[in-house]
Scaffold this active site. Structure first.
Site, PDB file in Angstrom:
ATOM      1  CG  ASP A   1      -2.278   0.428   1.041  1.00 35.36           C
ATOM      2  OD1 ASP A   1      -2.453   1.528   0.493  1.00 35.36           O
ATOM      3  OD2 ASP A   1      -3.200  -0.317   1.423  1.00 35.36           O
TER       4      ASP A   1
ATOM      5  CG  ASP B   1      -4.362   5.431   0.996  1.00 31.46           C
ATOM      6  OD1 ASP B   1      -5.310   4.664   1.207  1.00 31.46           O
ATOM      7  OD2 ASP B   1      -4.202   6.505   1.629  1.00 31.46           O
TER       8      ASP B   1
ATOM      9  CG  ASP C   1     -11.244   2.021   3.539  1.00 34.85           C
ATOM     10  OD1 ASP C   1     -10.777   2.004   4.691  1.00 34.85           O
ATOM     11  OD2 ASP C   1     -10.595   2.389   2.542  1.00 34.85           O
TER      12      ASP C   1
HETATM   13  C1  GLC Z   1      -7.805   5.218   2.040  1.00 36.27           C
HETATM   14  C2  GLC Z   1      -7.678   3.978   2.881  1.00 36.27           C
HETATM   15  C3  GLC Z   1      -8.322   4.225   4.204  1.00 36.27           C
HETATM   16  C4  GLC Z   1      -7.608   5.367   4.870  1.00 36.27           C
HETATM   17  C5  GLC Z   1      -7.560   6.605   3.969  1.00 36.27           C
HETATM   18  C6  GLC Z   1      -6.550   7.580   4.476  1.00 36.27           C
HETATM   19  O1  GLC Z   1      -9.115   5.514   1.718  1.00 36.27           O
HETATM   20  O2  GLC Z   1      -8.205   2.883   2.209  1.00 36.27           O
HETATM   21  O3  GLC Z   1      -8.321   3.103   5.029  1.00 36.27           O
HETATM   22  O4  GLC Z   1      -8.258   5.695   6.067  1.00 36.27           O
HETATM   23  O5  GLC Z   1      -7.185   6.293   2.658  1.00 36.27           O
HETATM   24  O6  GLC Z   1      -5.242   7.100   4.260  1.00 36.27           O
END
Ligand code: GLC
Ligand code: CA
Length: 556
Positions: A101, A202, A333
């Site tokens: 990620d 991300d 999420d």
């Molecule tokens: C993305 C991730 C989530 C996180 C956000 C901030 O949407 O999937 O889990 O809270 O980014 O990094």
């Protein structure tokens, strides 16, 4: 032949791991890298061949690792860099690949870059983040953060506000600054040179901010205005993506998938069109939003199958021959899909497997989120204190302020909260669901005694074995990877049916997404010409009668 060029990442099946909740190897109640290594046998048995690990970098854990304080170190609770290197080597030794990620819209407020940036207005790294003076003694603009409250936080020491689209402990990096981009590219190359096989990027949709950072219209006189749309996919974002691809991604044989909330199917080609040489795939959000806004249109009306058909079919057809889809129905999420789209009571097994067949055999690379292959469900929250997620806690505070009572907030968050997807993996019916020897960091879902991996490995008709069969079938069948998608029975409100064709091969996927028994007109689909290859009910029913949540895969 199909118009699709063959690539390893098109043929892959990806498994998403949320390390904190996957497997605890050392009895501290927290999942870790060695825990992942311990379960490679399980993952291989399932048949997946790419692992995507959610952030495992050094982090104070305000947002469970999505707030990174050191990109080149491992979170202490998850293990060491030596553990990571071993996991990577063992994954490769099994012929599997590993992607990470990449969280570069923001860092943690404990990242040394931010600490230096906030040290004074004249710091050499001041411009690495987004600092502004206040306006009339208040925030620089009226934007609300995605995690609620103002998107700005005042730092008394250096007398300015910094921007944070997510939590106040996740300051946004300033992508306009070439030094920031260069530092991030160095970090990406460092991981790629180590041998990882790609990135899930991300929050890529938020990296470009509207240059003026101006106030949003506020007709309702809100304290902070939801600003999501303003900084989503803002013009100019693709220039950053091009730069990152040229300088980093395109120099490696890797897989890239961007988290691209806000892209419409018409925009899909800009992102993944092969002629542009940008990302391999994106996670689009339209089907997830459908779930948020209207999947249960009225009590008892069921899933909005027509809405789903519309969304998926547009992505399938608009990208055909041009670019590649990422296929997913769960992640860390969103709530569990069997609870959101299916029936996690009476037709739990049938609906979990029908949803699997529905999305898995479309054109694109399928992603499975940990526990989805077991039909893990939403959990039960007894009170608001049971939530861990920073987004849920901030949301509860906001709803309370607006006068909503505790029971309503609890009901709302129980249905929509991200924590539903973050309960520990249900490995067995033993203590703590076999996830850990100790009390886990987050409560296990009480249904682990019936829903768990140990039991499903042995049961021929389990959700696990259905996923396993889908993966095998897809691996053995080029038409199910590269073939052309065509929607069938377009106007049926409960049946989702589509064909995949490549050369002279044709396949049909037929899913009843309702709890009712349905008749299909045998002539419409010429069912007599099709031979059943896989289904989630014992064979032998009448071909034109679809039982509740029955799914069948046929070959011509
Ligand atoms: C993305 C991730 C989530 C996180 C956000 C901030 O949407 O999937 O889990 O809270 O980014 O990094
Ligand atoms: Ca541990």
């Amino acid at each position: 032949m199909s118009g699709e060029t063959a690539r390893w990442w098109k043929e892959a099946v990806v498994y998403q791991i949320y390390p904190r909740s996957f497997m605890d190897s050392n009895g501290d109640g927290i999942g870790d890298l060695n825990g992942i290594a311990d379960r490679l046998d399980y993952l291989q048995r399932l048949g997946v061949d790419v692992l995507w690990i959610c952030p495992m970098y050094r982090s104070p854990n305000d947002d469970n690792g999505y707030d990174i304080s050191d990109y080149q170190a491992i979170m202490t609770e998850f293990g060491s860099m030596a553990d990571f290197d071993r996991l990577l080597a063992e994954t490769h030794a099994r012929g599997m690949r590993l992607i990470l990620d990449l969280v570069v819209n923001h860092t943690s407020d404990e990242h040394p870059w931010f600490i230096e940036s906030r040290s004074s207005k004249s710091s050499a790294k001041r411009d690495w983040y987004i600092w502004r003076d206040g306006k009339n003694g208040a925030e620089p603009n009226n934007w609300e953060s995605i995690f609620n409250g103002s998107a700005w936080k005042y730092h008394p020491g250096s007398e300015q506000y910094f921007l944070h689209l997510f939590s106040e402990r996740q300051p946004d990096l300033n992508w306009e600054n070439p030094e920031v981009r260069a530092a991030l590219y160095d970090m990406m190359r460092w991981w790629l040179d180590k041998g990882i096989d790609g990135f899930r990027i991300d929050a890529i949709c938020h990296m470009k901010k509207q240059p003026g950072l101006s106030d949003l219209p506020n007709p309702q006189g809100l304290r902070h205005v939801p600003s999501f749309e303003r900084h989503l996919n803002y013009p100019g974002l693709l220039d950053y993506v091009d730069d990152m691809c040229r300088q980093v991604f395109n120099r490696y044989d890797i897989m890239t998938v961007g988290e691209m909330n806000g892209a419409s199917a018409e925009q899909g080609e800009d992102w993944v069109g092969e002629r542009h040489g940008r990302l391999n795939m994106i996670f689009q959000f339209e089907h997830v939003k459908l779930w948020e806004t209207g999947h249960r249109r009225s009590p008892g009306a069921g899933l909005d199958v027509m809405g789903l058909k519309h969304i998926f079919t547009r992505w399938q057809t608009l990208l055909e021959g041009k670019g590649w889809n990422a296929l997913y129905v769960e992640n860390h999420d969103i709530p569990r899909v069997v609870s959101a789209w299916g029936d996690d009571g009476r037709y739990w097994r049938e609906s979990a497997t029908a949803i699997a067949a529905l999305y898995f055999l479309m054109q694109g690379t399928p992603f499975i989120y940990q526990g989805q292959e077991l039909g893990m469900t939403n959990t039960r929250f007894a009170g608001l204190n049971d939530f861990d997620d920073v987004a849920a806690r901030n949301r509860a505070a906001q709803l309370r302020e607006r006068g909503m009572d505790e029971a309503q907030i609890l009901a709302f968050l129980s249905r929509s909260g991200r924590d539903n997807a973050r309960t520990p993996m249900q490995w067995s019916d033993g203590p703590h669901a076999g996830f850990s020897r100790a009390q886990p960091w987050f409560a296990v879902n009480p249904n682990y005694r019936t829903i768990n991996a140990a039991r499903q490995l042995d049961e021929a008709d389990s959700v696990f074995n259905f996923y396993r069969a889908l993966i095998r079938l897809r691996k053995a069948t080029p038409a199910l990877v590269y073939g052309r998608y065509q929607l069938q029975l377009a106007e049926h409100p409960h049946i989702y049916a589509y064909t995949r064709s490549l050369n002279d091969q044709r396949w049909l996927v037929l899913c009843n997404l309702s709890a009712q028994e349905l008749q299909v007109d045998p002539h419409r689909l010429a069912l007599a010409r099709w031979r059943p290859r896989l289904g989630n009910y014992p064979q032998g029913g009448e071909p034109q009668r679809l039982r509740p949540f029955e799914a069948r895969v046929y070959r011509a």
